[in-house]
Write an enzyme that holds these catalytic residues in place. Structure first.
Site, PDB file in Angstrom:
ATOM      1  N   GLU A  97       2.838 -13.665   3.481  1.00  0.00           N
ATOM      2  CA  GLU A  97       1.605 -13.416   3.490  1.00  0.00           C
ATOM      3  C   GLU A  97       0.654 -14.782   3.728  1.00  0.00           C
ATOM      4  O   GLU A  97      -0.560 -14.687   3.330  1.00  0.00           O
ATOM      5  CB  GLU A  97       1.302 -12.870   2.106  1.00  0.00           C
ATOM      6  CG  GLU A  97       2.081 -11.476   1.959  1.00  0.00           C
ATOM      7  CD  GLU A  97       1.733 -10.843   0.622  1.00  0.00           C
ATOM      8  OE1 GLU A  97       0.980 -11.375  -0.154  1.00  0.00           O
ATOM      9  OE2 GLU A  97       2.411  -9.601   0.464  1.00  0.00           O
ATOM     10  N   LYS A 114      -2.392   1.043  -1.649  1.00  0.00           N
ATOM     11  CA  LYS A 114      -1.413   0.690  -0.232  1.00  0.00           C
ATOM     12  C   LYS A 114      -1.348   2.177   0.480  1.00  0.00           C
ATOM     13  O   LYS A 114      -0.722   2.846   0.087  1.00  0.00           O
ATOM     14  CB  LYS A 114      -0.046  -0.011  -0.622  1.00  0.00           C
ATOM     15  CG  LYS A 114      -0.272  -1.233  -1.279  1.00  0.00           C
ATOM     16  CD  LYS A 114       1.272  -1.802  -1.756  1.00  0.00           C
ATOM     17  CE  LYS A 114       1.120  -3.110  -2.462  1.00  0.00           C
ATOM     18  NZ  LYS A 114       2.453  -3.761  -3.030  1.00  0.00           N
TER      19      LYS A 114
END
Length: 425
Positions: free
Chosen positions: A204, A340
């Site tokens: 990330e 999400k």
């Protein structure tokens, strides 16, 4: 406004793994395109992404079956429908799949179509995606939760907790918050370099150095915050994603899974006490998955201990699903939900989860996955729902920066109507 053709294809995500991309073509010539993300640490109750399991292709991670479902099952079923009927289209997708976990068509196939439909509709109406999804009452730019140190399943660093994030809560606007985060990120790189530690980045975009556990990670970040000229706790706070489900087994939080012999084994009560100790010692104002998804009693205890002090975010616990969120609200587990889109599989179900959370006084955090693409839909969703918070990685890797840059454009477009911030618990 009729859907004329839906085309699915296999593309690669930020980890070099296959994922699904979908184009929705309208009869008028407009096209909406969306690409689907994928997670590394996943909740066991997430909607299922369909993988080919053919070890001769992409180590079994191909998505040709999901693509085939888009082209041969979903396309003929949705062609002719109005692109403006998002709820009806998502309901049709759910009916076509026919399973609770979306294991027939695959959540990756369904989500690609659902998001591409929304993008095509926004383009047809000639309005921004965030405005199409959220309507006229759309104005909140999110506080970015920037994952600048990676641990757990997102890196090879010997730290059990998965993410250590900074939150520029003292900024006046998103643009300034992004600048503050970038400056701390670069300061942290120097802090790590001066200690002879690796400055390579994880999935990330955050650093993944061989630090000496949780406290070392937090203190390194605080040193970087101060080096960048900011005040910890005032200008910038710290958030953590413990991803505790990854190291919870038989009632024990086993840190040795990631930290080796120096890691500890903690009981449920000891885990609560440890997190409480960290909150008392450091300017931490948000903890995600502090307890395991299967430890509902632990979640209750953590909420009693810290629920009035910090944001307690359920990711694996709620998996963007109203069924699990409803239980969490009833049993007083957590006070925030991580959103999400690929955990649930359609835009409508995602929006339903956000609405339920806000209606019951929970905050929401719109989130990326560790396997991302250049798709920026979640930036628009964060603004559309006035969630006030977004997790989309560190200040490196184009797949992460694409979302931040989209938010800069949205803030510019909203002009003086834009508000930067989030609801404090």
């Amino acid at each position: 406004m009729e859907i004329a053709k839906i085309i699915g294809r296999e593309i690669l995500d930020s980890r070099g793994n296959p994922t699904v991309e979908v184009d929705v073509h309208l009869a008028c010539g407009i096209i909406g395109r969306a690409a689907v993300p994928s997670g590394a640490s996943t909740g066991e109750n997430e909607a299922i992404e369909l993988r080919d399991q053919d070890k001769a292709r992409y180590c079994g991670k191909g998505v040709l079956k999901a693509v085939k479902n888009v082209n041969e099952v979903i396309d003929p079923a949705l062609c002719g429908m109005s692109v403006l009927e998002q709820t009806a289209i998502d309901r049709k997708l759910i009916e076509l799949d026919g399973t609770k976990t979306k294991s027939n068509l695959g959540a990756n196939a369904m989500l690609g179509v659902s998001l591409a439909v929304a993008k095509a509709a926004a383009a047809y109406l000639d309005i921004p995606l965030y405005r199409y999804i959220g309507g006229s009452n759309t104005y909140v730019l999110p506080v970015p939760m920037m994952n600048i140190i990676n641990g757990g399943s997102h890196s090879d660093a010997p730290i059990a907790f998965q993410e250590f994030m900074i939150r520029p809560v003292g900024a006046c606007c998103f643009r300034e918050g992004l600048r503050m985060g970038a400056e701390v990120f670069h300061a942290l790189k120097k802090v790590l370099h001066d200690r002879g530690l690796s400055t390579a980045v994880g999935d990330e975009g955050g650093f993944a150095p061989a630090l000496n556990g949780t406290e070392d990670a937090i203190e390194s970040i605080l040193k970087a915050v101060e080096a960048a000229g900011y005040v910890p706790g005032k200008d910038i706070t710290i958030a953590m994603d413990c991803a505790s489900s990854e190291f919870f087994k038989d009632g024990i939080y086993d840190y040795t899974k990631f930290e080796g012999e120096k890691g500890k084994k903690r009981s449920i009560d000891e885990q609560v006490a440890y997190l409480t100790e960290l909150v008392g010692k450091y300017p931490i104002d948000s903890i995600e998955d502090g307890m395991s998804e299967n430890d509902w009693e632990g979640w209750k205890k953590l909420t009693v201990a810290l629920g009035d002090k910090v944001q307690l975010v359920g990711d694996d616990l709620f998996v963007t699903n109203v069924e699990f969120l409803r239980r969490g609200i009833a049993e007083k587990c957590g006070n925030s939900i991580l959103i999400k889109v690929n955990q649930i599989g359609t835009l409508t179900e995602t929006l339903n989860a956000i609405e339920m959370a806000h209606r019951h006084g929970f905050t929401s955090v719109t989130s990326h996955r560790s396997g991302e693409t250049e798709d920026t839909t979640i930036a628009d969703i964060a603004v559309a729902t006035n969630s006030g918070q977004i997790k989309t990685g560190s200040l490196s890797r184009t797949d992460r920066m694409a979302k931040y840059n989209q938010l800069l454009r949205i803030e510019e477009e909203l002009g003086p109507c834009a508000v930067y911030g989030y609801k404090k618990v």
